[in-house]
Write an enzyme that holds these catalytic residues in place. Structure first.
Site, PDB file in Angstrom:
ATOM      1  N   SER A  41     -14.858  22.115  -2.417  1.00  0.00           N
ATOM      2  CA  SER A  41     -16.117  22.247  -3.152  1.00  0.00           C
ATOM      3  C   SER A  41     -17.333  21.766  -2.379  1.00  0.00           C
ATOM      4  CB  SER A  41     -16.028  21.497  -4.485  1.00  0.00           C
ATOM      5  OG  SER A  41     -15.695  20.138  -4.285  1.00  0.00           O
ATOM      6  N   ASP A 319     -23.580  15.270  -9.083  1.00  0.00           N
ATOM      7  CA  ASP A 319     -22.853  15.335 -10.352  1.00  0.00           C
ATOM      8  C   ASP A 319     -21.740  14.303 -10.463  1.00  0.00           C
ATOM      9  OD1 ASP A 319     -21.035  16.293  -8.555  1.00  0.00           O
ATOM     10  OD2 ASP A 319     -20.901  18.309  -9.382  1.00  0.00           O
ATOM     11  N   HIS A 322     -20.147  15.439  -6.087  1.00  0.00           N
ATOM     12  CA  HIS A 322     -20.802  16.165  -4.992  1.00  0.00           C
ATOM     13  C   HIS A 322     -22.194  15.599  -4.734  1.00  0.00           C
ATOM     14  CE1 HIS A 322     -17.946  18.840  -7.125  1.00  0.00           C
ATOM     15  NE2 HIS A 322     -17.523  19.033  -5.880  1.00  0.00           N
TER      16      HIS A 322
END
Length: 354
Positions: A41, A319, A322
């Site tokens: 991610s 968040d 990240h």
């Protein structure tokens, strides 16, 4: 799983990679025609969004003005890499709409571990031919890796102890090394490999493990030590590959140190609230494992949206897991100079052996 038949089937199917016989002079910048990125991610530019879910605002608001397949308010390190090399942002191989692989492809997908998923590929020929990379570009491309974080976190989420997760690191690094050897045997020559980030500073980790011992920066000490253990093993393995793969440049990129400097001295570097997520809801670290950035939940009969903080440009965590575009840019600017790398090669010279 046979990595040469999964991770690289896209490359094999397109064409047989040609071997670069000559290296350009060390005094010149590399002219990378393409980037092939492998990761999760932290470098996903649309894989998860294309295959499973569309992210909600405020994701993407800082740069794109809308969600752009990234778990971030804007650009990721892989985006800054492409910009620095004057290449377009990488298309995700999972995205079947408006895809252009002429300047590389992004195989990163959120949730990935060092064992990669099976790929789908576009049909050959016809209109797709102009969107495919040139055969000679494979050997001259930059191959970037940003993976390993999920391997560590997944073990913790499965209630493994830190020593138990540490015991799995040698196999992770072995598989990682095998993947790079496979690419090398297909003709790849320039490898830019990020280590894993300081997971003990993540608002998510600090929320899930509130009793963990803290270091001087307020981060969970044992979880950062876990990341450091993985990084040490990875660094050693990459150094060995640098000796073994005689025609390759293998650069260990210490993104951990670059980002950790933000936690040790955030004010000096223009940041604030380093251990608090910008986009989230609830608690000391503005993180709730059940509430994703942009999601609306009902609390005591009232709808509450997990929205962005006032100014993401001064925040580190986006968040809880990240990083913000600002933190990504800060870290990229540090490591791209080569000063945090082993060997200390800048990004624009990463096609040269030292």
């Amino acid at each position: 799983m046979d990595h040469s038949k999964t991770t690289f089937c896209f490359l094999i199917t397109l064409s047989q990679v040609s071997i670069a016989s000559d290296r350009i002079l060390p005094s010149t910048f590399c002219n990378f025609p393409a980037i092939y990125n492998f990761g999760a991610s932290n470098s996903d530019t649309g894989g998860l969004a294309a295959a499973f879910i569309q992210f909600k605002p405020p994701n993407g608001n800082t740069f794109f003005g809308m969600p752009a397949g990234r778990m971030c308010d804007g650009r990721l390190i892989v985006d800054f890499t492409a910009e620095s090399l004057k290449l377009p942002f990488l298309s995700s191989y999972l995205n079947s709409l408006a895809i252009n692989f002429k300047h590389g492809a992004n195989f990163a997908t959120a949730g990935s571990t060092i064992t990669f998923p099976t790929m789908n590929i576009l049909p050959e020929g016809g209109v797709h031919a102009s969107l495919m990379p040139l055969e000679e570009d494979f050997a001259n491309a930059l191959y970037t890796f940003d993976i390993g974080q999920n391997d560590l976190l997944n073990g913790l989420l499965l209630n493994m102890t830190v020593p138990q997760v540490i015991a799995t690191i040698p196999d992770m690094v072995y598989q990682f090394s095998k993947t790079i050897r496979d690419l090398y045997n297909l003709g790849a020559r320039s490898f830019w490999v990020y280590n894993t980030r300081p997971i003990g500073c993540f608002p998510s980790i600090l929320t899930i493990y509130p009793a963990a011992e803290r270091d001087s920066a307020g981060c969970a000490k044992q979880y950062n030590e876990l990341a450091q253990r993985f990084n040490a093993e990875l660094k050693k393995a990459l150094a060995q590959l640098g000796v073994e793969l005689r025609s390759a440049t293998v650069v260990y990129v210490d993104i951990y140190s670059g980002l950790y400097s933000l936690y040790t001295d955030p004010i000096k570097n223009g940041f604030e609230s380093p251990l608090v997520a910008c986009c989230g809801h609830g608690g000391k670290h503005n993180y709730n494992v059940g509430v994703e950035c942009g999601q609306t939940i009902s609390v005591n009969g009232m709808d509450i949206r997990a929205g962005s903080c006032k100014d993401p440009s001064v925040r580190i965590s986006w968040d809880g897991v990240h990083f913000t575009e600002a933190a990504n840019k800060f870290a990229f600017d540090l490591v791209s100079t080569g000063s945090f790398n082993n060997p200390p090669i800048p990004l624009k010279l990463a096609c040269h052996r030292r």
